[in-house]
Design a protein around this motif. Structure first.
Motif, mmCIF file in Angstrom:
data_model
loop_
_atom_site.group_PDB
_atom_site.id
_atom_site.type_symbol
_atom_site.label_atom_id
_atom_site.label_comp_id
_atom_site.label_asym_id
_atom_site.label_seq_id
_atom_site.Cartn_x
_atom_site.Cartn_y
_atom_site.Cartn_z
ATOM 1 N N GLY A 3 23.210 27.554 33.133
ATOM 2 C CA GLY A 3 22.106 28.576 33.420
ATOM 3 C C GLY A 3 21.648 29.388 32.518
ATOM 4 N N MET A 4 20.640 30.528 32.823
ATOM 5 C CA MET A 4 20.141 31.260 31.819
ATOM 6 C C MET A 4 21.097 32.269 31.173
ATOM 7 S SD MET A 4 17.333 30.393 31.626
ATOM 8 C CE MET A 4 16.656 32.143 30.433
ATOM 9 N N LYS A 5 22.283 32.712 31.862
ATOM 10 C CA LYS A 5 23.264 33.455 31.437
ATOM 11 C C LYS A 5 23.811 32.869 29.971
ATOM 12 C CE LYS A 5 23.798 36.703 34.873
ATOM 13 N NZ LYS A 5 24.813 37.296 35.812
ATOM 14 N N GLU A 6 24.274 31.552 30.331
ATOM 15 C CA GLU A 6 24.954 30.685 29.204
ATOM 16 C C GLU A 6 23.977 30.407 28.197
ATOM 17 O OE1 GLU A 6 26.906 30.367 33.209
ATOM 18 O OE2 GLU A 6 24.980 30.039 32.616
ATOM 19 N N GLU A 40 18.069 36.345 25.373
ATOM 20 C CA GLU A 40 19.572 36.746 25.182
ATOM 21 C C GLU A 40 20.061 37.578 26.214
ATOM 22 O OE1 GLU A 40 19.853 38.341 21.247
ATOM 23 O OE2 GLU A 40 19.072 36.238 20.323
ATOM 24 N N ARG A 41 19.488 38.167 26.939
ATOM 25 C CA ARG A 41 19.959 38.989 28.100
ATOM 26 C C ARG A 41 19.957 38.195 29.633
ATOM 27 N NH1 ARG A 41 16.211 44.409 27.444
ATOM 28 N NH2 ARG A 41 17.326 45.290 25.633
ATOM 29 N N GLY A 42 19.683 36.855 29.339
ATOM 30 C CA GLY A 42 19.793 35.976 30.616
ATOM 31 C C GLY A 42 18.670 36.201 31.615
ATOM 32 N N LYS A 43 17.561 36.701 31.160
ATOM 33 C CA LYS A 43 16.454 36.902 32.087
ATOM 34 C C LYS A 43 15.759 35.493 32.170
ATOM 35 C CE LYS A 43 12.240 39.387 32.859
ATOM 36 N NZ LYS A 43 11.118 40.346 32.496
#
Length: 79
Positions: A3-6, A40-43
């Motif tokens: 996912g985005m966070k990863e 990088e913040r997972g947005k």
């Protein structure tokens, strides 16, 4: 699924491992620095969110390879 966070954590870690700033990466990739910060913040951005949904609907996932893994993959597939 990746996912985005990863994905954001991977980008930040790899950027730092390579010793480059967010600005340098944004210039090398021809994208805005703000995109790097948000990634990088997972947005989630619209396009990335759509891609992840599409892959999920296909029962597929997104996986990221390190530069060494990419080089090995290229050698093994003769690209």
């Amino acid at each position: 699924m990746f996912g985005m966070k990863e994905l954001g954590a991977f980008v930040a870690k790899e950027r730092k491992r390579q010793g480059i700033t967010q600005l340098e990466l944004s210039q090398a990739a021809d994208v805005g620095r703000r995109f790097i910060v948000e990634l990088e913040r997972g947005k989630e951005t619209g396009r990335i969110r759509e891609l992840l949904k599409l892959l999920d609907a296909l029962g597929a996932g997104l996986y990221v390879l390190t530069p060494g893994e990419v080089a090995e993959w290229k050698r093994s597939t003769s690209i």
